[in-house]
Design a protein around this motif. Structure first.
Motif, PDB file in Angstrom:
ATOM      1  N   PHE A  92      38.708  31.239  55.488  1.00 34.67           N
ATOM      2  CA  PHE A  92      37.511  32.028  55.193  1.00 34.67           C
ATOM      3  C   PHE A  92      36.254  31.179  55.363  1.00 34.67           C
ATOM      4  N   CYS A  93      36.287  29.953  54.818  1.00 35.73           N
ATOM      5  CA  CYS A  93      35.130  29.065  54.916  1.00 35.73           C
ATOM      6  C   CYS A  93      34.870  28.629  56.355  1.00 35.73           C
ATOM      7  N   GLN A  95      35.596  30.368  59.062  1.00 31.26           N
ATOM      8  CA  GLN A  95      35.161  31.493  59.884  1.00 31.26           C
ATOM      9  C   GLN A  95      33.852  32.114  59.389  1.00 31.26           C
ATOM     10  N   GLU A  96      33.590  32.032  58.094  1.00 26.68           N
ATOM     11  CA  GLU A  96      32.364  32.579  57.506  1.00 26.68           C
ATOM     12  C   GLU A  96      31.615  31.420  56.857  1.00 26.68           C
ATOM     13  N   ARG A  97      30.680  30.849  57.587  1.00 26.83           N
ATOM     14  CA  ARG A  97      30.033  29.619  57.143  1.00 26.83           C
ATOM     15  C   ARG A  97      29.328  29.797  55.799  1.00 26.83           C
ATOM     16  N   ARG A  98      29.320  28.722  55.031  1.00 29.63           N
ATOM     17  CA  ARG A  98      28.633  28.706  53.746  1.00 29.63           C
ATOM     18  C   ARG A  98      27.662  27.532  53.712  1.00 29.63           C
ATOM     19  N   ALA A 102      23.643  29.518  57.534  1.00 28.74           N
ATOM     20  CA  ALA A 102      24.224  30.836  57.283  1.00 28.74           C
ATOM     21  C   ALA A 102      23.473  31.558  56.168  1.00 28.74           C
ATOM     22  N   GLU A 105      20.230  32.993  57.504  1.00 29.09           N
ATOM     23  CA  GLU A 105      20.505  34.192  58.292  1.00 29.09           C
ATOM     24  C   GLU A 105      20.784  35.389  57.389  1.00 29.09           C
ATOM     25  N   PHE A 106      21.550  35.163  56.317  1.00 35.85           N
ATOM     26  CA  PHE A 106      21.961  36.270  55.452  1.00 35.85           C
ATOM     27  C   PHE A 106      20.818  36.763  54.570  1.00 35.85           C
TER      28      PHE A 106
END
Length: 210
Positions: A92-93, A95-98, A102, A105-106
């Motif tokens: 998860f980390c 593939q979905e940057r933290r 990121a 962007e969010f």
């Protein structure tokens, strides 16, 4: 396919209220359950032999917990270090940057690529992210003290190795996790001496306790 469990074991120590609040299991629930002694450990060892392992945050929690429990009953290095562990949290980390890019962007709806790791740009972006979080989450505290308390949680030290359990300071890592500091002083002074060699740990902790 062979299935083993689910089983409950008596941990032989009181279950912290914080843990019960999460999983709902009380001391009374496990009072008559067997302990993870030799027979159960050997049964689970045979069941898990040559198995691949999977879990969410398994590499940093579940596998370490399992190894610790086997070690308590004299079974060392199990599961072996070469065991394949698939960790959904790690994937998860990956593939979905933290990271800050990121987050920008969010929460801010813009790109931070190219500016990342410039100290001034990162500082400005961090503030924008905080402002975006305050807009995005209306329930967040609106004052610095409230936000800081939320970020700190129960931590006494910045690294979270010592925490509050109610009004009691406890160790929050390693083989003494959950043990009150007063008990550590009485029974495990050698461990505290080792900890005292870690730069800043006790100064940080004492400042927060006092």
């Amino acid at each position: 396919m062979q299935v083993l469990g689910p089983h409950r074991f008596n941990p032989d120590i009181p279950i912290p209220a914080e843990a019960t609040a999460i999983h709902g299991i009380t001391d009374a629930d496990v009072a008559t359950c067997p302990k993870f002694g030799d027979a159960a450990a050997v049964e689970y060892m045979h069941f898990m032999q040559d198995c691949d392992l999977h879990g969410f945050n398994a590499r940093r929690f579940d596998v370490l917990l399992i190894r610790t429990e086997f070690k308590r009953v004299g079974i060392l290095n199990f599961p072996p270090l070469e065991t394949a562990v698939v960790d959904s949290f790690k994937l998860f980390c990956l593939q979905e940057r933290r990271d800050l890019t990121a987050a920008v962007e969010f929460y801010c709806g813009r790109s931070h690529e190219g500016a990342a790791h410039s100290a001034l740009a990162d500082a400005k972006a961090s503030l924008e992210v905080l402002q975006g979080q305050l807009r995005h989450y209306p329930a967040l505290p609106r004052d610095v003290a409230g936000l800081a308390a939320l970020c700190a949680g129960q931590d006494i030290t910045a690294d979270g190795k010592f925490q509050w359990r109610g009004e009691v300071p406890v160790v929050a890592f390693g083989r003494h996790a959950g043990v009150p500091l007063a008990v550590m002083i009485e029974q495990h002074q050698d461990y505290l001496r080792w900890m005292s060699l870690q730069v800043g740990v006790f100064h940080d902790m004492l400042d927060n306790i006092t």
